[in-house]
Design an enzyme around this catalytic site. Structure first.
Site, short mmCIF file in Angstrom:
data_model
loop_
_atom_site.label_atom_id
_atom_site.label_comp_id
_atom_site.label_asym_id
_atom_site.label_seq_id
_atom_site.Cartn_x
_atom_site.Cartn_y
_atom_site.Cartn_z
N ARG A 166 14.01 99.21 61.71
CA ARG A 166 12.69 98.48 62.15
C ARG A 166 11.96 99.28 63.19
O ARG A 166 11.16 98.56 64.21
CB ARG A 166 12.84 96.93 62.36
CG ARG A 166 13.42 96.18 61.38
CD ARG A 166 12.44 96.06 60.14
NE ARG A 166 13.01 95.28 59.28
CZ ARG A 166 14.00 95.96 58.25
NH1 ARG A 166 14.39 97.20 58.26
NH2 ARG A 166 14.71 95.14 57.16
N SER A 235 10.55 87.68 58.71
CA SER A 235 11.68 87.73 59.69
C SER A 235 10.93 87.84 61.02
O SER A 235 10.44 88.83 61.31
CB SER A 235 12.64 88.92 59.63
OG SER A 235 13.42 88.77 58.27
N GLU A 331 10.35 90.63 65.81
CA GLU A 331 9.96 91.80 65.09
C GLU A 331 8.58 92.05 64.83
O GLU A 331 8.09 93.29 65.10
CB GLU A 331 10.72 91.42 63.61
CG GLU A 331 10.32 92.53 62.82
CD GLU A 331 10.92 92.46 61.27
OE1 GLU A 331 12.37 92.26 61.24
OE2 GLU A 331 10.20 92.44 60.49
C1 LIG Z 1 6.90 86.59 54.04
C2 LIG Z 1 7.05 88.08 54.65
C3 LIG Z 1 8.21 88.79 54.51
C4 LIG Z 1 8.41 89.98 54.93
N1 LIG Z 1 9.42 90.62 54.50
C5 LIG Z 1 9.70 91.79 55.14
C6 LIG Z 1 11.04 92.59 54.95
O1 LIG Z 1 11.70 92.24 53.83
N2 LIG Z 1 11.27 93.91 55.29
C7 LIG Z 1 10.38 94.30 56.28
O2 LIG Z 1 10.46 95.39 56.91
N3 LIG Z 1 9.01 93.63 56.65
C8 LIG Z 1 8.84 92.48 56.27
N4 LIG Z 1 7.91 91.71 56.52
C9 LIG Z 1 6.88 92.20 57.69
C10 LIG Z 1 5.68 92.95 57.06
O3 LIG Z 1 5.46 92.54 55.63
C11 LIG Z 1 5.75 94.42 57.28
O4 LIG Z 1 6.21 94.87 58.47
C12 LIG Z 1 4.60 95.21 56.76
O5 LIG Z 1 4.70 96.61 56.73
C13 LIG Z 1 3.38 94.96 57.64
O6 LIG Z 1 2.15 95.47 56.98
P1 LIG Z 1 0.81 95.02 57.36
O7 LIG Z 1 -0.01 95.84 56.75
O8 LIG Z 1 0.51 93.46 57.27
O9 LIG Z 1 0.49 95.21 58.86
P2 LIG Z 1 -0.18 94.73 60.07
O10 LIG Z 1 0.58 93.23 60.19
O11 LIG Z 1 -1.64 94.41 59.92
O12 LIG Z 1 0.31 95.40 61.23
C14 LIG Z 1 1.60 95.59 61.70
C15 LIG Z 1 1.59 96.67 62.83
O13 LIG Z 1 1.27 98.10 62.22
C16 LIG Z 1 0.00 98.59 62.88
N5 LIG Z 1 -0.54 99.36 61.71
C17 LIG Z 1 -1.19 98.54 60.58
N6 LIG Z 1 -1.55 99.57 59.68
C18 LIG Z 1 -1.51 100.70 60.39
C19 LIG Z 1 -2.11 102.15 60.15
N7 LIG Z 1 -2.67 102.46 58.97
N8 LIG Z 1 -1.90 103.04 61.04
C20 LIG Z 1 -1.10 102.76 62.17
N9 LIG Z 1 -0.64 101.69 62.61
C21 LIG Z 1 -0.98 100.63 61.43
C22 LIG Z 1 -0.72 97.39 63.41
O14 LIG Z 1 -1.55 97.88 64.55
C23 LIG Z 1 0.40 96.70 63.84
O15 LIG Z 1 0.86 96.97 65.01
C24 LIG Z 1 7.66 90.47 55.87
C25 LIG Z 1 6.35 89.60 56.32
C26 LIG Z 1 6.16 88.69 55.58
C27 LIG Z 1 4.93 87.68 56.01
#
Ligand SMILES: Cc1cc2nc3c(=O)[nH]c(=O)nc-3n(C[C@H](O)[C@H](O)[C@H](O)COP(=O)(O)OP(=O)(O)OC[C@H]3O[C@@H](n4cnc5c(N)ncnc54)[C@H](O)[C@@H]3O)c2cc1C
Length: 335
Positions: A166, A235, A331
């Site tokens: 992570r 998580s 996380e």
């Molecule tokens: C129901 C649920 C289940 C999940 N299960 C998992 C799992 O099994 N495994 C896991 O690893 N994660 C899981 N996650 C967490 C999440 O889905 C991941 O971390 C995902 O990659 C976040 O993507 P996002 O586009 O929503 O990022 P955001 O939440 O919008 O951003 C997260 C971070 O990344 C940065 N960011 C976003 N896009 C960019 C970009 N293009 N360039 C640079 N920085 C950027 C943002 O500034 C922020 O700091 C889960 C979340 C939920 C709600």
């Protein structure tokens, strides 16, 4: 030329925790060429910029006095093929699960264990998303990011991303890079990764990437609360990787406690198990609580703001530490 910014953007529906959140300005990034102009405009007006993908791994502040840049770069294709693998490139604003499904439809395996993880392709490298015994680093080829320090684009190899559990370089330099696109290396000879509870039974049934993906979807749907119904960020705590000394009291009291030996001699404990054994599953504090279905998930029961989540997280960390002597770390990113 400056950019047209949206004013007083409501982000309550742009984060899966459904926290009340607004941004003084917002902009949808549909082309990489907008970024230099965005940062010039922000600098000229003295405004901070933060990057948002799908909002599934963030705990947003009620008010951000700057510009929230929503990454909406689109496109995905197979860009190369060599003897061993097909290289798939996807733009940062693509939905991660859509990419997984699309690769499976193309007959390409490798991403199926990471099905149904919410969010965008561009955020996937940020925390090296992982699930069901796989992580992004396993199939990662390279990525292109915009570097706010140099004003140019830079290509990163997997080594340069410094992927870990992570974790990546992008988590440590949050205000420097904007991921624009990601390349994945999907093997021509697919070997299923079934080393995880719930998947190993598939071994005898001649699995395909599609059957593994469907099993992962079914498992995730049965275990995790749906964020559209019970707003959450997945998580909420990382599984703590601790020294054997630190784990000893836990394992002495509960010899069957889940623990996964690490290559460096430490061991990874289950944060969800520790929280549940601390009696916090289903615990509520104001508008937030720990899910009754999954002890690792913080749920917004309605009307919560960032401070409610922070306060609950602090309570969970203190309770688990006093019960087991183990420190938990959040996380999601507080933005
Ligand atoms: C129901 C649920 C289940 C999940 N299960 C998992 C799992 O099994 N495994 C896991 O690893 N994660 C899981 N996650 C967490 C999440 O889905 C991941 O971390 C995902 O990659 C976040 O993507 P996002 O586009 O929503 O990022 P955001 O939440 O919008 O951003 C997260 C971070 O990344 C940065 N960011 C976003 N896009 C960019 C970009 N293009 N360039 C640079 N920085 C950027 C943002 O500034 C922020 O700091 C889960 C979340 C939920 C709600």
């Amino acid at each position: 030329m400056s950019l047209a910014l949206l004013s007083d953007l409501d982000l309550s529906a742009r984060n899966t925790l459904a926290l009340k959140a607004r941004s003084r300005f917002g902009i949808s990034i549909t082309e990489a060429t907008m970024l230099p102009r965005l940062f010039e405009t922000a600098a000229a007006r003295g405004l901070p910029v933060r990057i948002l993908g799908g909002g599934s791994n963030v705990v947003l502040a009620p008010q951000f006095d700057g510009i929230t840049a929503l990454v909406a770069l689109k496109g995905k294709q197979v860009v190369a093929s060599d003897g061993d693998a097909s290289i798939v490139e996807a733009a940062a604003g693509e939905i991660w699960h859509d990419l997984v499904r699309w690769t499976v439809e193309q007959g390409l395996g490798g991403l199926e264990n990471l099905a149904l993880i919410p969010g965008t392709v561009g955020a996937a490298p940020v925390q090296n998303i992982g699930a069901y015994g796989a992580e992004l680093a396993d199939t990662f080829d390279s990525l292109v990011a915009y570097d706010r320090q140099t004003g140019g684009q830079r290509t990163f190899s997997g080594t340069e991303c410094a992927f870990a559990y992570r974790d990546s370089v992008f988590k440590h330099e949050p205000d420097r890079y904007v991921v624009l696109s990601v390349r994945l290396r999907l093997p021509k000879v697919w070997v299923p990764n079934l080393n995880f509870a719930g998947l190993s039974e598939l071994a005898e049934a001649r699995p395909t990437p599609e059957t593994v993906m469907n099993r992962v979807i079914a498992l995730r749907t049965s275990k995790l609360p749906d964020w559209r119904v019970d707003p959450n960020a997945g998580s909420f705590f990382q599984n703590p990787i601790v020294t054997l000394d630190n784990a000893a009291p836990v394992l002495a009291e509960f010899p069957a406690a889940p623990n996964f030996p690490q290559p460096d001699g430490r061991t990874k404990l289950s944060a969800g198990w520790l929280i549940e054994k601390s009696g916090l599953k289903g615990f509520r504090q104001g508008p937030v609580g720990i899910s009754e279905r999954h002890a690792l998930v913080v749920v917004n029961h309605g009307g919560a703001v960032q401070a409610d989540v922070a306060s609950l997280a602090a309570h969970v960390k203190t309770t688990v530490h006093s019960r087991f002597g183990v420190r938990l770390h959040e996380e999601p990113i507080f933005l």
